[in-house]
Design a protein around this motif. Sequence first.
Motif, PDB file in Angstrom:
ATOM      1  N   MET A   1     -33.823 -57.123 -23.671  1.00 24.17           N
ATOM      2  CA  MET A   1     -33.326 -56.020 -24.476  1.00 24.17           C
ATOM      3  C   MET A   1     -31.902 -56.341 -24.939  1.00 24.17           C
ATOM      4  O   MET A   1     -31.058 -56.742 -24.147  1.00 24.17           O
ATOM      5  CB  MET A   1     -33.335 -54.744 -23.633  1.00 24.17           C
ATOM      6  CG  MET A   1     -32.781 -53.562 -24.305  1.00 24.17           C
ATOM      7  SD  MET A   1     -34.126 -52.463 -24.704  1.00 24.17           S
ATOM      8  CE  MET A   1     -33.263 -51.199 -25.528  1.00 24.17           C
ATOM      9  N   LYS A   2     -31.649 -56.160 -26.205  1.00 22.96           N
ATOM     10  CA  LYS A   2     -30.326 -56.426 -26.760  1.00 22.96           C
ATOM     11  C   LYS A   2     -29.373 -55.293 -26.415  1.00 22.96           C
ATOM     12  O   LYS A   2     -29.770 -54.143 -26.301  1.00 22.96           O
ATOM     13  CB  LYS A   2     -30.405 -56.573 -28.272  1.00 22.96           C
ATOM     14  CG  LYS A   2     -30.963 -57.877 -28.735  1.00 22.96           C
ATOM     15  CD  LYS A   2     -30.776 -57.988 -30.229  1.00 22.96           C
ATOM     16  CE  LYS A   2     -31.031 -59.407 -30.663  1.00 22.96           C
ATOM     17  NZ  LYS A   2     -30.731 -59.606 -32.064  1.00 22.96           N
ATOM     18  N   THR A   3     -28.106 -55.651 -26.324  1.00 26.11           N
ATOM     19  CA  THR A   3     -27.074 -54.648 -26.070  1.00 26.11           C
ATOM     20  C   THR A   3     -26.399 -54.272 -27.391  1.00 26.11           C
ATOM     21  O   THR A   3     -26.548 -54.967 -28.401  1.00 26.11           O
ATOM     22  CB  THR A   3     -26.017 -55.182 -25.091  1.00 26.11           C
ATOM     23  OG1 THR A   3     -25.353 -56.291 -25.694  1.00 26.11           O
ATOM     24  CG2 THR A   3     -26.651 -55.611 -23.774  1.00 26.11           C
ATOM     25  N   ILE A   4     -25.649 -53.192 -27.350  1.00 26.07           N
ATOM     26  CA  ILE A   4     -24.916 -52.756 -28.537  1.00 26.07           C
ATOM     27  C   ILE A   4     -23.928 -53.840 -28.963  1.00 26.07           C
ATOM     28  O   ILE A   4     -23.784 -54.141 -30.151  1.00 26.07           O
ATOM     29  CB  ILE A   4     -24.192 -51.416 -28.268  1.00 26.07           C
ATOM     30  CG1 ILE A   4     -25.214 -50.315 -28.027  1.00 26.07           C
ATOM     31  CG2 ILE A   4     -23.274 -51.052 -29.429  1.00 26.07           C
ATOM     32  CD1 ILE A   4     -24.604 -48.994 -27.590  1.00 26.07           C
ATOM     33  N   GLN A   5     -23.273 -54.451 -27.984  1.00 29.64           N
ATOM     34  CA  GLN A   5     -22.289 -55.497 -28.266  1.00 29.64           C
ATOM     35  C   GLN A   5     -22.931 -56.663 -29.027  1.00 29.64           C
ATOM     36  O   GLN A   5     -22.374 -57.148 -30.014  1.00 29.64           O
ATOM     37  CB  GLN A   5     -21.675 -55.999 -26.954  1.00 29.64           C
ATOM     38  CG  GLN A   5     -20.626 -57.071 -27.130  1.00 29.64           C
ATOM     39  CD  GLN A   5     -19.358 -56.547 -27.747  1.00 29.64           C
ATOM     40  OE1 GLN A   5     -18.977 -55.412 -27.510  1.00 29.64           O
ATOM     41  NE2 GLN A   5     -18.698 -57.358 -28.537  1.00 29.64           N
ATOM     42  N   GLU A   6     -24.098 -57.107 -28.584  1.00 31.52           N
ATOM     43  CA  GLU A   6     -24.770 -58.232 -29.231  1.00 31.52           C
ATOM     44  C   GLU A   6     -25.183 -57.893 -30.664  1.00 31.52           C
ATOM     45  O   GLU A   6     -25.027 -58.714 -31.576  1.00 31.52           O
ATOM     46  CB  GLU A   6     -26.009 -58.632 -28.428  1.00 31.52           C
ATOM     47  CG  GLU A   6     -25.691 -59.243 -27.084  1.00 31.52           C
ATOM     48  CD  GLU A   6     -26.927 -59.401 -26.219  1.00 31.52           C
ATOM     49  OE1 GLU A   6     -28.000 -58.855 -26.584  1.00 31.52           O
ATOM     50  OE2 GLU A   6     -26.821 -60.056 -25.173  1.00 31.52           O
ATOM     51  N   VAL A   7     -25.699 -56.697 -30.867  1.00 29.28           N
ATOM     52  CA  VAL A   7     -26.146 -56.287 -32.203  1.00 29.28           C
ATOM     53  C   VAL A   7     -24.959 -56.146 -33.143  1.00 29.28           C
ATOM     54  O   VAL A   7     -25.004 -56.596 -34.300  1.00 29.28           O
ATOM     55  CB  VAL A   7     -26.961 -54.980 -32.127  1.00 29.28           C
ATOM     56  CG1 VAL A   7     -27.306 -54.483 -33.520  1.00 29.28           C
ATOM     57  CG2 VAL A   7     -28.221 -55.181 -31.307  1.00 29.28           C
ATOM     58  N   VAL A   8     -23.875 -55.539 -32.670  1.00 31.84           N
ATOM     59  CA  VAL A   8     -22.670 -55.385 -33.503  1.00 31.84           C
ATOM     60  C   VAL A   8     -22.111 -56.756 -33.865  1.00 31.84           C
ATOM     61  O   VAL A   8     -21.748 -57.010 -35.021  1.00 31.84           O
ATOM     62  CB  VAL A   8     -21.611 -54.520 -32.778  1.00 31.84           C
ATOM     63  CG1 VAL A   8     -20.272 -54.611 -33.474  1.00 31.84           C
ATOM     64  CG2 VAL A   8     -22.070 -53.076 -32.702  1.00 31.84           C
ATOM     65  N   GLU A   9     -22.067 -57.648 -32.900  1.00 36.07           N
ATOM     66  CA  GLU A   9     -21.532 -58.983 -33.159  1.00 36.07           C
ATOM     67  C   GLU A   9     -22.381 -59.723 -34.190  1.00 36.07           C
ATOM     68  O   GLU A   9     -21.840 -60.323 -35.123  1.00 36.07           O
ATOM     69  CB  GLU A   9     -21.470 -59.783 -31.857  1.00 36.07           C
ATOM     70  CG  GLU A   9     -20.762 -61.103 -32.002  1.00 36.07           C
ATOM     71  CD  GLU A   9     -20.511 -61.766 -30.665  1.00 36.07           C
ATOM     72  OE1 GLU A   9     -20.142 -62.952 -30.684  1.00 36.07           O
ATOM     73  OE2 GLU A   9     -20.669 -61.122 -29.620  1.00 36.07           O
ATOM     74  N   SER A  10     -23.690 -59.681 -34.056  1.00 37.31           N
ATOM     75  CA  SER A  10     -24.545 -60.375 -35.021  1.00 37.31           C
ATOM     76  C   SER A  10     -24.459 -59.729 -36.405  1.00 37.31           C
ATOM     77  O   SER A  10     -24.519 -60.427 -37.421  1.00 37.31           O
ATOM     78  CB  SER A  10     -25.989 -60.404 -34.533  1.00 37.31           C
ATOM     79  OG  SER A  10     -26.539 -59.112 -34.512  1.00 37.31           O
ATOM     80  N   THR A  11     -24.303 -58.415 -36.460  1.00 42.65           N
ATOM     81  CA  THR A  11     -24.177 -57.717 -37.744  1.00 42.65           C
ATOM     82  C   THR A  11     -22.892 -58.127 -38.459  1.00 42.65           C
ATOM     83  O   THR A  11     -22.891 -58.382 -39.664  1.00 42.65           O
ATOM     84  CB  THR A  11     -24.195 -56.193 -37.535  1.00 42.65           C
ATOM     85  OG1 THR A  11     -25.405 -55.827 -36.878  1.00 42.65           O
ATOM     86  CG2 THR A  11     -24.100 -55.457 -38.853  1.00 42.65           C
ATOM     87  N   ILE A  12     -21.817 -58.209 -37.719  1.00 46.19           N
ATOM     88  CA  ILE A  12     -20.531 -58.577 -38.327  1.00 46.19           C
ATOM     89  C   ILE A  12     -20.506 -60.060 -38.682  1.00 46.19           C
ATOM     90  O   ILE A  12     -19.924 -60.453 -39.688  1.00 46.19           O
ATOM     91  CB  ILE A  12     -19.366 -58.184 -37.394  1.00 46.19           C
ATOM     92  CG1 ILE A  12     -19.265 -56.662 -37.364  1.00 46.19           C
ATOM     93  CG2 ILE A  12     -18.056 -58.807 -37.844  1.00 46.19           C
ATOM     94  CD1 ILE A  12     -18.219 -56.125 -36.449  1.00 46.19           C
ATOM     95  N   ARG A  13     -21.155 -60.894 -37.897  1.00 39.49           N
ATOM     96  CA  ARG A  13     -21.186 -62.336 -38.176  1.00 39.49           C
ATOM     97  C   ARG A  13     -21.958 -62.655 -39.456  1.00 39.49           C
ATOM     98  O   ARG A  13     -21.781 -63.715 -40.034  1.00 39.49           O
ATOM     99  CB  ARG A  13     -21.818 -63.096 -37.013  1.00 39.49           C
ATOM    100  CG  ARG A  13     -21.100 -62.927 -35.711  1.00 39.49           C
ATOM    101  CD  ARG A  13     -20.032 -63.961 -35.496  1.00 39.49           C
ATOM    102  NE  ARG A  13     -19.476 -63.849 -34.148  1.00 39.49           N
ATOM    103  CZ  ARG A  13     -18.288 -63.378 -33.891  1.00 39.49           C
ATOM    104  NH1 ARG A  13     -17.509 -62.952 -34.858  1.00 39.49           N
ATOM    105  NH2 ARG A  13     -17.827 -63.318 -32.661  1.00 39.49           N
ATOM    106  N   LYS A  14     -22.818 -61.735 -39.905  1.00 36.64           N
ATOM    107  CA  LYS A  14     -23.571 -61.956 -41.138  1.00 36.64           C
ATOM    108  C   LYS A  14     -22.655 -61.994 -42.353  1.00 36.64           C
ATOM    109  O   LYS A  14     -22.969 -62.631 -43.350  1.00 36.64           O
ATOM    110  CB  LYS A  14     -24.603 -60.846 -41.348  1.00 36.64           C
ATOM    111  CG  LYS A  14     -25.769 -60.894 -40.420  1.00 36.64           C
ATOM    112  CD  LYS A  14     -26.686 -59.726 -40.709  1.00 36.64           C
ATOM    113  CE  LYS A  14     -27.730 -59.557 -39.644  1.00 36.64           C
ATOM    114  NZ  LYS A  14     -28.536 -58.337 -39.849  1.00 36.64           N
TER     115      LYS A  14
END
Length: 99
Positions: A1-14
């Motif tokens: 399960m992904k965490t909020i931190q991981e999703v936010v980081e991948s979203t911003i890295r895009k």
Amino acid sequence: MKTIQEVVESTIRKTPFIEEALNEKLINVSSLARVILPEVSATLKKDVKVGAVMMAINRLSPASELRIRRNIKKLALDLGDVIVRSDLCDFTFKNTLLY
């Protein structure tokens, strides 16, 4: 399960422009959190609060600045020779024999 931190980081890295602006402290974290909140909620498939996204943005590592600069340097070195010219005209003449 992904965490909020991981999703936010991948979203911003895009989007490297947002990442760079965050490192330069040019973006309001609260506004950015509200913008990416729907994407984070959709990825996690649960309701996420704006405060949680803001904290995840604030916790992003500053090492990303080094990664950006390294990528820019690598791109510049891989370009090779670049020639810039201005005010040029191109003329083509048919090759004929005159007698």
